[in-house]
Design a protein around this motif. Structure first.
Motif, PDB file in Angstrom:
ATOM      1  N   ARG A  56       0.745  -1.107  -0.156  1.00  0.00           N
ATOM      2  CA  ARG A  56      -0.008   0.070   0.126  1.00  0.00           C
ATOM      3  C   ARG A  56       0.919   1.259   0.025  1.00  0.00           C
ATOM      4  O   ARG A  56       0.346   2.108  -0.335  1.00  0.00           O
ATOM      5  CB  ARG A  56      -0.884  -0.068   1.104  1.00  0.00           C
ATOM      6  N   ASP A  57       2.073   1.100   0.490  1.00  0.00           N
ATOM      7  CA  ASP A  57       3.029   2.213   0.622  1.00  0.00           C
ATOM      8  C   ASP A  57       4.458   1.839   0.798  1.00  0.00           C
ATOM      9  O   ASP A  57       4.452   0.710   0.870  1.00  0.00           O
ATOM     10  CB  ASP A  57       2.353   3.395   1.887  1.00  0.00           C
ATOM     11  N   ILE A  58       5.288   2.539   1.080  1.00  0.00           N
ATOM     12  CA  ILE A  58       6.515   2.188   1.283  1.00  0.00           C
ATOM     13  C   ILE A  58       6.692   1.278   2.649  1.00  0.00           C
ATOM     14  O   ILE A  58       5.879   1.658   3.464  1.00  0.00           O
ATOM     15  CB  ILE A  58       7.769   3.466   1.339  1.00  0.00           C
ATOM     16  N   GLY A  59       7.426   0.297   2.859  1.00  0.00           N
ATOM     17  CA  GLY A  59       7.209  -0.464   4.023  1.00  0.00           C
ATOM     18  C   GLY A  59       7.642   0.218   5.237  1.00  0.00           C
ATOM     19  O   GLY A  59       6.984  -0.201   6.192  1.00  0.00           O
ATOM     20  N   TYR A  60       8.826   0.801   5.358  1.00  0.00           N
ATOM     21  CA  TYR A  60       9.528   1.372   6.401  1.00  0.00           C
ATOM     22  C   TYR A  60       8.739   2.626   7.053  1.00  0.00           C
ATOM     23  O   TYR A  60       8.285   3.588   6.062  1.00  0.00           O
ATOM     24  CB  TYR A  60      11.016   1.726   6.106  1.00  0.00           C
ATOM     25  N   ASN A  61       8.914   3.018   8.164  1.00  0.00           N
ATOM     26  CA  ASN A  61       8.171   4.054   8.726  1.00  0.00           C
ATOM     27  C   ASN A  61       9.232   5.370   8.750  1.00  0.00           C
ATOM     28  O   ASN A  61       8.833   6.390   8.536  1.00  0.00           O
ATOM     29  CB  ASN A  61       8.179   3.820  10.231  1.00  0.00           C
ATOM     30  N   PHE A  62      10.460   4.837   8.704  1.00  0.00           N
ATOM     31  CA  PHE A  62      11.716   5.906   8.595  1.00  0.00           C
ATOM     32  C   PHE A  62      12.711   5.357   7.868  1.00  0.00           C
ATOM     33  O   PHE A  62      13.060   4.157   7.838  1.00  0.00           O
ATOM     34  CB  PHE A  62      12.154   6.310  10.141  1.00  0.00           C
ATOM     35  N   LEU A  63      13.603   6.146   7.345  1.00  0.00           N
ATOM     36  CA  LEU A  63      14.825   5.505   6.674  1.00  0.00           C
ATOM     37  C   LEU A  63      16.009   6.714   7.106  1.00  0.00           C
ATOM     38  O   LEU A  63      15.820   7.562   7.383  1.00  0.00           O
ATOM     39  CB  LEU A  63      14.882   5.682   5.169  1.00  0.00           C
ATOM     40  N   VAL A  64      17.200   6.116   7.289  1.00  0.00           N
ATOM     41  CA  VAL A  64      18.255   6.653   7.516  1.00  0.00           C
ATOM     42  C   VAL A  64      19.581   6.594   6.303  1.00  0.00           C
ATOM     43  O   VAL A  64      19.652   5.448   6.377  1.00  0.00           O
ATOM     44  CB  VAL A  64      18.656   6.577   9.076  1.00  0.00           C
ATOM     45  N   ASP A  65      19.978   7.609   6.000  1.00  0.00           N
ATOM     46  CA  ASP A  65      21.146   7.644   5.286  1.00  0.00           C
ATOM     47  C   ASP A  65      22.517   7.388   5.825  1.00  0.00           C
ATOM     48  O   ASP A  65      22.545   7.733   6.997  1.00  0.00           O
ATOM     49  CB  ASP A  65      21.325   8.434   4.025  1.00  0.00           C
ATOM     50  N   LYS A  66      23.439   7.396   5.060  1.00  0.00           N
ATOM     51  CA  LYS A  66      25.062   7.184   5.690  1.00  0.00           C
ATOM     52  C   LYS A  66      25.236   8.296   6.425  1.00  0.00           C
ATOM     53  O   LYS A  66      26.319   8.615   6.970  1.00  0.00           O
ATOM     54  CB  LYS A  66      25.914   6.635   4.706  1.00  0.00           C
ATOM     55  N   CYS A  67      24.811   9.427   5.895  1.00  0.00           N
ATOM     56  CA  CYS A  67      25.138  10.916   6.602  1.00  0.00           C
ATOM     57  C   CYS A  67      24.400  11.112   7.734  1.00  0.00           C
ATOM     58  O   CYS A  67      24.515  12.200   8.523  1.00  0.00           O
ATOM     59  CB  CYS A  67      25.180  11.945   5.520  1.00  0.00           C
ATOM     60  N   GLY A  68      23.531  10.247   8.073  1.00  0.00           N
ATOM     61  CA  GLY A  68      22.781  10.362   9.312  1.00  0.00           C
ATOM     62  C   GLY A  68      21.487  11.346   9.061  1.00  0.00           C
ATOM     63  O   GLY A  68      20.878  11.701  10.013  1.00  0.00           O
ATOM     64  N   ARG A  69      21.129  11.575   7.860  1.00  0.00           N
ATOM     65  CA  ARG A  69      19.849  12.305   7.793  1.00  0.00           C
ATOM     66  C   ARG A  69      18.809  11.193   8.018  1.00  0.00           C
ATOM     67  O   ARG A  69      18.714  10.048   7.462  1.00  0.00           O
ATOM     68  CB  ARG A  69      19.739  12.697   6.344  1.00  0.00           C
ATOM     69  N   ILE A  70      17.697  11.556   8.468  1.00  0.00           N
ATOM     70  CA  ILE A  70      16.541  10.693   8.757  1.00  0.00           C
ATOM     71  C   ILE A  70      15.258  11.348   7.691  1.00  0.00           C
ATOM     72  O   ILE A  70      15.140  12.354   7.668  1.00  0.00           O
ATOM     73  CB  ILE A  70      15.878  11.085  10.273  1.00  0.00           C
ATOM     74  N   TYR A  71      14.615  10.532   7.263  1.00  0.00           N
ATOM     75  CA  TYR A  71      13.602  10.531   6.344  1.00  0.00           C
ATOM     76  C   TYR A  71      12.374  10.039   6.723  1.00  0.00           C
ATOM     77  O   TYR A  71      12.205   8.838   7.327  1.00  0.00           O
ATOM     78  CB  TYR A  71      13.947   9.973   4.810  1.00  0.00           C
ATOM     79  N   GLU A  72      11.231  10.694   6.688  1.00  0.00           N
ATOM     80  CA  GLU A  72       9.996  10.245   6.747  1.00  0.00           C
ATOM     81  C   GLU A  72       9.607   8.930   5.534  1.00  0.00           C
ATOM     82  O   GLU A  72      10.111   8.891   4.540  1.00  0.00           O
ATOM     83  CB  GLU A  72       8.738  11.252   6.403  1.00  0.00           C
ATOM     84  N   GLY A  73       9.136   7.935   6.274  1.00  0.00           N
ATOM     85  CA  GLY A  73       8.763   6.958   5.277  1.00  0.00           C
ATOM     86  C   GLY A  73       7.006   6.702   5.149  1.00  0.00           C
ATOM     87  O   GLY A  73       6.662   7.718   4.459  1.00  0.00           O
TER      88      GLY A  73
END
Length: 534
Positions: free
Chosen positions: A401-418
């Motif tokens: 129904r949508d992207i599966g994760y609630n949040f994602l984090v990249d290698k630079c430490g940025r946090i993204y809404e999932g």
């Protein structure tokens, strides 16, 4: 990793669209010759899913596309043992790929290897292994999302960068066990291949196997995601937030790849002042709904949710939870300062791809940490593109129904809404089969079986869990009781004592989140508890 779904699954296919694909012949011939393979042949996509030109009302700034190529029988040779795949061919530009099949309850017992041609240089890569056990990241068995009739089996998505050529081979295994904890890396021409003649009976491959090529599309020019704030100093308060509605069960609504192990990605550029200012341009109804889910934190159309100080976060907690807090929580709330979070609008989500409604669970008692198993060959500035690719892969290829994760984090430490529904709300994800209720799923972008995660990423996971779990009064260093929704470790209905911050492998028999990241979870728990003031 293995996924088990108890439901009967069908397949939803979109209309086919033939696309003649033929980049310059000279580039095709020269790159193929240098790799010692036949010149790639031009190919056509058998299916185009969700291209902006074919959808009415889609945002023009994030077109994107998903194209499927059925895998064909190959002449089995002694060297590789491959029996299914695609010969080298020229295709329209893509950046992410995965192999998909009809039934998500069927495991792929074997190996999938790919090699791609860089669009910028015409050079072919070595063979790379694709993580084959992925669907256990999905919805709980018997849940409406799993029983929708749209779900499919698939490998993990692999980020390959902008490419215009591809070759695939599938190598069945005579006796497939749980996959080794290995990252997608080059294996050379035939190194490590299995299943050649004399290997005995080979496993039956899933029906309907095809290669999905994903173009994540372009975000709106001038987006702030590429320069979003790393998780370092606390920022300013959003201010003026109104309490959110009660939670229900459903509602509408460094800029280079890391080098040697242990190397840290370059520090991202500081964001421009006022990065949370709403994006320009007309928002669709779906985009407004996704953005409005965060309206208690930021204005409509914001691309970034700014960080708060500890005191500002405690004040916001009272505004968000109000009477839902216990007397002890009101007197001394243990919650980490809210970190900066790039919103879906910030990373360029095409909101027409997801289901319209949001689905919530009652509260968040635990956080499951994952890796995306998509490889580590990305720069931090590319992270929004990777997330758009994962989102499109989850919705259009896997049928979620949508992207599966609630949040994602990249290698630079940025946090993204999932997954859409509001970062401060208990949105029900599809990340840990059997344990999606009363939990949140956090994925660190990359593969961490043999590669260490950056310290910035680990710190970001600690800061995020300190805040998110603190909203519900959970102690990161404790355990909690969860009820299994069904999986290969715990039967449906079984009550399980789980660490409040757990790895995916704690709830399902899988190698996720990779051994190197899993070993960092003890540090994450300690840091998160410290951020909460414990």
């Amino acid at each position: 990793m293995r996924g088990i779904l108890a439901s009967s699954i069908g397949v939803t296919c979109a209309a086919a669209l033939a696309l003649p694909l033929a980049p310059p012949a000279a580039a095709s011939v020269s790159s193929a010759s240098s790799a010692g393979t036949p010149a790639p042949v031009a190919d056509v996509a058998t299916r185009t899913v969700g291209s902006a030109g074919a959808r009415s009302g889609a945002r023009a700034d994030v077109p994107g596309s998903t194209r499927s190529l059925p895998l064909r029988p190959l002449t089995r040779d002694r060297a590789s043992g491959a029996v299914l795949g695609l010969t080298p061919r020229t295709v329209r530009t893509f950046s992410l790929l995965g192999v998909v099949w009809d039934d998500p309850s069927v495991d792929l017992h074997g190996r999938v290897q790919v090699r791609t041609r860089a669009a910028s240089t015409g050079e072919w890569t070595d063979w790379q292994d694709v993580e084959t056990h992925y669907t256990q990241h999905g919805a709980d068995p018997d849940s409406p999302e799993a029983a929708s009739g749209k779900a499919r089996g698939a490998t993990a998505p692999l980020w390959v960068g902008e490419s215009d050529g591809v070759e695939v081979r599938v190598l069945p295994e005579p006796d497939a066990g749980e996959p080794e904890d290995v990252d997608p890396v080059g294996t050379g021409s035939d190194e490590g291949a299995s299943g050649g003649e004399g290997a005995g009976e080979v496993s039956t491959l899933p029906a309907g196997m095809r290669l999905d090529l994903v173009d994540p599309g372009e975000a709106e020019p001038g987006e702030s995601a590429g320069g979003a704030e790393p998780q370092a100093e606390f920022g300013e308060s959003a201010g003026g937030a109104e309490p959110q509605a009660e939670f229900g069960e459903s509602a509408e609504g460094a800029e280079s790849a890391e080098g040697a192990e242990g190397a840290e990605p370059a520090e991202p550029a500081e964001p421009a002042e006022g990065a949370e200012v709403p994006r320009t341009g007309v928002m669709t109804a779906a985009a407004k709904a996704a953005s409005a889910a965060n309206s208690a934190l930021v204005p409509l159309g914001a691309t970034q949710i700014p960080s708060l100080t500890a005191e500002e976060t405690r004040e916001e907690l009272v505004a968000l939870r109000g009477t839902g807090l216990t007397e002890q929580q009101q007197a001394k709330p243990y919650i980490g300062p809210r970190p900066s979070i790039v919103t879906r609008r910030g990373w360029g989500a095409d909101e027409s791809l997801r289901e319209k409604s949001f689905v919530y669970t009652s509260k968040v008692k635990a956080a499951f940490v994952h890796h995306t198993a998509s490889g580590n060959n990305y720069s931090c500035s590319q992270a929004p593109s990777l997330i758009r690719g994962f989102y499109r892969y989850h919705t259009k290829s896997l049928g979620w129904r949508d992207i599966g994760y609630n949040f994602l984090v990249d290698k630079c430490g940025r946090i993204y809404e999932g997954r859409a529904g509001g970062v401060a709300k208990p949105v029900k994800g599809a990340h840990t089969m059997g344990f999606n209720s009363k939990t949140t799923g956090i994925a660190v972008i990359g593969s961490y079986g043999s590669k260490k995660p950056s310290s910035k990423a680990v710190k970001a996971v600690a800061r995020l869990t300190a805040w998110k779990l603190g909203l519900h009064g959970m102690n990161p260093k404790k355990k909690t009781s969860l009820t299994s929704g069904g999986g290969n470790l715990y039967a449906k209905g079984k009550k399980v004592k789980m660490k409040v911050i757990s790895g995916h492998r704690d709830g399902f028999n899988t190698s996720c989140p990779g051994g190197k990241l899993y070993k960092k979870l003890g540090s994450v728990r300690t840091k998160a508890a410290g951020y909460q003031g414990r």
